[in-house]
Write a protein that holds these residues in place. Structure first.
Motif, PDB file in Angstrom:
ATOM      1  N   GLY A   1       0.819  -1.208   0.000  1.00  0.00           N
ATOM      2  CA  GLY A   1       0.000   0.000   0.000  1.00  0.00           C
ATOM      3  C   GLY A   1       0.852   1.256   0.000  1.00  0.00           C
ATOM      4  O   GLY A   1       0.559   2.227  -0.723  1.00  0.00           O
ATOM      5  N   ALA A   2       1.917   1.243   0.799  1.00  0.00           N
ATOM      6  CA  ALA A   2       2.806   2.409   0.858  1.00  0.00           C
ATOM      7  C   ALA A   2       3.479   2.653  -0.483  1.00  0.00           C
ATOM      8  O   ALA A   2       3.612   3.801  -0.930  1.00  0.00           O
ATOM      9  CB  ALA A   2       3.848   2.201   1.945  1.00  0.00           C
ATOM     10  N   THR A   3       3.903   1.588  -1.148  1.00  0.00           N
ATOM     11  CA  THR A   3       4.560   1.713  -2.450  1.00  0.00           C
ATOM     12  C   THR A   3       3.597   2.272  -3.493  1.00  0.00           C
ATOM     13  O   THR A   3       3.962   3.139  -4.298  1.00  0.00           O
ATOM     14  CB  THR A   3       5.091   0.344  -2.910  1.00  0.00           C
ATOM     15  OG1 THR A   3       5.993  -0.178  -1.911  1.00  0.00           O
ATOM     16  CG2 THR A   3       5.833   0.470  -4.233  1.00  0.00           C
ATOM     17  N   LEU A   4       2.360   1.795  -3.478  1.00  0.00           N
ATOM     18  CA  LEU A   4       1.361   2.291  -4.433  1.00  0.00           C
ATOM     19  C   LEU A   4       1.047   3.767  -4.184  1.00  0.00           C
ATOM     20  O   LEU A   4       0.890   4.549  -5.124  1.00  0.00           O
ATOM     21  CB  LEU A   4       0.080   1.459  -4.331  1.00  0.00           C
ATOM     22  CG  LEU A   4       0.146   0.043  -4.910  1.00  0.00           C
ATOM     23  CD1 LEU A   4      -1.086  -0.748  -4.492  1.00  0.00           C
ATOM     24  CD2 LEU A   4       0.258   0.086  -6.424  1.00  0.00           C
ATOM     25  N   LEU A   5       0.959   4.158  -2.916  1.00  0.00           N
ATOM     26  CA  LEU A   5       0.599   5.537  -2.587  1.00  0.00           C
ATOM     27  C   LEU A   5       1.712   6.530  -2.890  1.00  0.00           C
ATOM     28  O   LEU A   5       1.466   7.742  -2.961  1.00  0.00           O
ATOM     29  CB  LEU A   5       0.203   5.628  -1.112  1.00  0.00           C
ATOM     30  CG  LEU A   5      -1.199   5.097  -0.775  1.00  0.00           C
ATOM     31  CD1 LEU A   5      -1.424   5.078   0.727  1.00  0.00           C
ATOM     32  CD2 LEU A   5      -2.270   5.947  -1.458  1.00  0.00           C
ATOM     33  N   GLN A   6       2.938   6.031  -3.069  1.00  0.00           N
ATOM     34  CA  GLN A   6       4.025   6.936  -3.446  1.00  0.00           C
ATOM     35  C   GLN A   6       3.772   7.590  -4.802  1.00  0.00           C
ATOM     36  O   GLN A   6       4.397   8.584  -5.143  1.00  0.00           O
ATOM     37  CB  GLN A   6       5.353   6.179  -3.469  1.00  0.00           C
ATOM     38  CG  GLN A   6       6.026   6.078  -2.116  1.00  0.00           C
ATOM     39  CD  GLN A   6       7.466   5.633  -2.219  1.00  0.00           C
ATOM     40  OE1 GLN A   6       7.791   4.678  -2.919  1.00  0.00           O
ATOM     41  NE2 GLN A   6       8.352   6.331  -1.528  1.00  0.00           N
ATOM     42  N   TYR A   7       2.852   7.009  -5.574  1.00  0.00           N
ATOM     43  CA  TYR A   7       2.476   7.599  -6.863  1.00  0.00           C
ATOM     44  C   TYR A   7       1.858   8.984  -6.665  1.00  0.00           C
ATOM     45  O   TYR A   7       1.983   9.864  -7.523  1.00  0.00           O
ATOM     46  CB  TYR A   7       1.468   6.663  -7.559  1.00  0.00           C
ATOM     47  CG  TYR A   7       1.004   7.113  -8.918  1.00  0.00           C
ATOM     48  CD1 TYR A   7       1.792   6.916 -10.052  1.00  0.00           C
ATOM     49  CD2 TYR A   7      -0.233   7.742  -9.083  1.00  0.00           C
ATOM     50  CE1 TYR A   7       1.361   7.333 -11.300  1.00  0.00           C
ATOM     51  CE2 TYR A   7      -0.674   8.163 -10.330  1.00  0.00           C
ATOM     52  CZ  TYR A   7       0.124   7.950 -11.436  1.00  0.00           C
ATOM     53  OH  TYR A   7      -0.302   8.361 -12.674  1.00  0.00           O
ATOM     54  N   TRP A   8       1.196   9.173  -5.490  1.00  0.00           N
ATOM     55  CA  TRP A   8       0.541  10.448  -5.198  1.00  0.00           C
ATOM     56  C   TRP A   8       1.209  11.200  -4.039  1.00  0.00           C
ATOM     57  O   TRP A   8       1.114  12.417  -3.957  1.00  0.00           O
ATOM     58  CB  TRP A   8      -0.926  10.232  -4.836  1.00  0.00           C
ATOM     59  CG  TRP A   8      -1.768   9.715  -5.952  1.00  0.00           C
ATOM     60  CD1 TRP A   8      -2.221  10.410  -7.046  1.00  0.00           C
ATOM     61  CD2 TRP A   8      -2.267   8.388  -6.107  1.00  0.00           C
ATOM     62  NE1 TRP A   8      -2.959   9.598  -7.870  1.00  0.00           N
ATOM     63  CE2 TRP A   8      -3.016   8.343  -7.316  1.00  0.00           C
ATOM     64  CE3 TRP A   8      -2.159   7.222  -5.362  1.00  0.00           C
ATOM     65  CZ2 TRP A   8      -3.635   7.194  -7.776  1.00  0.00           C
ATOM     66  CZ3 TRP A   8      -2.777   6.068  -5.815  1.00  0.00           C
ATOM     67  CH2 TRP A   8      -3.508   6.059  -7.007  1.00  0.00           C
ATOM     68  N   VAL A   9       1.824  10.468  -3.112  1.00  0.00           N
ATOM     69  CA  VAL A   9       2.355  11.084  -1.897  1.00  0.00           C
ATOM     70  C   VAL A   9       3.885  11.037  -1.926  1.00  0.00           C
ATOM     71  O   VAL A   9       4.481   9.955  -2.012  1.00  0.00           O
ATOM     72  CB  VAL A   9       1.835  10.360  -0.638  1.00  0.00           C
ATOM     73  CG1 VAL A   9       2.381  11.034   0.622  1.00  0.00           C
ATOM     74  CG2 VAL A   9       0.311  10.356  -0.620  1.00  0.00           C
ATOM     75  N   ALA A  10       4.516  12.191  -1.842  1.00  0.00           N
ATOM     76  CA  ALA A  10       5.976  12.264  -1.855  1.00  0.00           C
ATOM     77  C   ALA A  10       6.504  12.089  -0.431  1.00  0.00           C
ATOM     78  O   ALA A  10       6.817  13.063   0.270  1.00  0.00           O
ATOM     79  CB  ALA A  10       6.428  13.596  -2.438  1.00  0.00           C
ATOM     80  N   ALA A  11       6.563  10.851   0.013  1.00  0.00           N
ATOM     81  CA  ALA A  11       7.042  10.529   1.356  1.00  0.00           C
ATOM     82  C   ALA A  11       7.708   9.157   1.319  1.00  0.00           C
ATOM     83  O   ALA A  11       7.423   8.356   0.428  1.00  0.00           O
ATOM     84  CB  ALA A  11       5.876  10.533   2.352  1.00  0.00           C
TER      85      ALA A  11
END
Length: 459
Positions: free
Chosen positions: A112-122
């Protein structure tokens, strides 16, 4: 109101929650992304893999339904295994299932964290920490809160599959090249069996792992007002729906996209939608994939806490985990699952090809061993009831031959894993996990005997 020491769970889940929890447990990243690996292994003949795997899961759900209707309200499927086979079966099933889902929590947190890096720069670790904290809070609030979150997560996944099937059928029969081109896609790239006649059987282990999760219905149903009726409904309908969803969606993918153009690890759904010229396909599927991951993470924390709660109530885990909070949720079990899952996620960051890979392999084939225990338990359970002359309201078909056929089927999957490169190590290390559980069971029995000797005979 229940106190923290009462150990009683709430019974506030509704039938709609159980149905969608079961559907959501099976429709996940294993379908949206992992299906590309199965297609790569077998080509168009992977449809045979999905049909056989789905039928196997359907029969296992039928067995669970039979036991739940005959003895409603016992608890999870581990309790039914213990009822028919003895204490050892409940101990092994409970702890193996707990371990499997703890590792799953870690996997889904990082996914989930890897997928969300598409939108969240963290950084991945920070996003993963936020995800697991949010899902932990959801589970701590109440079982009804968990059920509502999972209901909507699962609804989105099911809706996405339904829309995909409708779009695919429209493309094949209306606004695309036509049925003739779809048929050609199935046969023009090496035929129906491009990897050989044995390929669909070699792909079954990959497919069946993506389908596991229907048994979660027996856990969730224990927190409803009518456990037996809700498990029965799931056993009769959920698996059939899953068969339709899986086979229909995979068939559409194979009819639209050349199977040898699909890259393992990428979403074949995204590729298919792009071929159909659906705007924003990649972004839409990314949202669906994130939803699937969050759903699995949410359920993972729920399952680990309930399984640990049941183990504690039977004396197979520290008694403190049998206690519930004022909201009647096993708070300590949820927190332990969170910590253990977070450690697994941390291992994937620090040592992805070392510790984390080892953990993945030690849990990979566990579900097959659990299914095997369930089937043996159903056979023994049914035989006991028939000797007592009890009339069953829900029956496993063609008993005992179909039950024995399921055992043979699971055994064949294990044999295929033993001789398939890449799966041999996973099978061996999963067997090691089973051996460790057997050793823990033996130690528990020794401690119990020593305690009885210390107490002495009753006067």
């Amino acid at each position: 109101m229940a106190t923290a020491s009462s150990g009683e769970l709430a019974h506030t889940l509704q039938p709609r929650h159980v149905t969608l929890i079961s559907l959501g447990g099976i429709i996940g990243a294993g379908l949206f992304v992992g299906s590309s690996a199965a297609i790569n292994m077998a080509g168009p003949s992977v449809l045979i893999s999905y049909a056989l795997s789905g039928f196997l899961v359907f029969l296992i759900m039928r067995m669970l339904g039979e036991m739940a209707v005959a003895r409603p309200g016992l608890g999870t499927f581990a309790e039914y295994s213990a009822l028919s086979l003895g204490h050892w079966a409940g101990f092994m099933t409970g702890w193996l299932y707990w371990y499997f889902w703890v590792i799953t929590v870690g996997v889904e947190t990082i996914a989930g964290a890897t997928l969300l890096q598409y939108w969240v720069a963290a950084p991945v670790w920070l996003i993963g920490l936020v995800l697991i904290v949010v899902m932990t809070a959801t589970n701590l609030l109440s079982v009804r809160t968990y059920g509502e979150f999972e209901f909507w997560f699962a609804s989105l996944k099911v809706g996405a599959i339904a829309v995909f099937i409708v779009l695919g059928l429209g493309f094949i029969f209306a606004f695309g090249p036509g049925p003739a081109d779809a048929l050609q896609q199935l046969t023009a790239h090496g035929g129906l069996f491009p990897r050989g006649i044995g390929a669909p059987f070699a792909a079954i282990p990959v497919v069946i792992f993506s389908m596991m999760g229907a048994e979660v219905a027996t856990i969730a149903a224990a927190e409803t007002a009518s456990p037996a009726r809700n498990v029965t409904r799931a056993a009769r309908t959920v698996s059939l729906r899953i068969l339709v969803f899986y086979i229909a969606s995979i068939a559409i993918i194979l009819c639209v996209a050349p199977w040898d153009s699909l890259v393992p690890g990428d979403s074949p759904f995204t590729k298919t939608l792009q071929i159909m010229r659906i705007p924003g396909a990649a972004s839409v599927m990314s949202v669906i994939a994130v939803t699937a991951v969050l759903s699995c993470l949410n359920s993972g924390l729920y399952i680990t806490s309930r399984m640990l709660h049941e183990l504690a109530r039977r004396g197979d885990a520290p008694a403190i985990f049998a206690a519930t909070s004022k909201r009647r949720v096993p708070r300590l079990g949820i927190l332990l699952g969170t910590v253990a899952g977070a450690l697994a996620a941390l291992a994937s960051i620090i040592s992805p090809n070392g510790v984390f890979l080892f953990l993945i392999n030690t849990s990979g084939a566990i579900i097959l061993f659990i299914y095997m225990i369930i089937v043996f338990g159903e056979i023994r359970f049914r035989q006991q009831l028939e000797r007592q002359g009890e009339r069953l309201q829900l029956r496993m078909w063609l008993f005992p031959w179909l039950s024995y056929a399921v055992i043979i089927g699971i055994g064949l999957v294990l044999v295929v894993m033993a001789f398939t490169p890449g799966q041999t190590v996973q099978l061996a290390l999963s067997a090691l996990s089973v051996a460790v559980t057997i050793l823990a069971l033996g130690m528990r029995r020794m401690v119990g005997r020593d305690r009885d000797r210390a107490v002495g005979p009753a006067i």
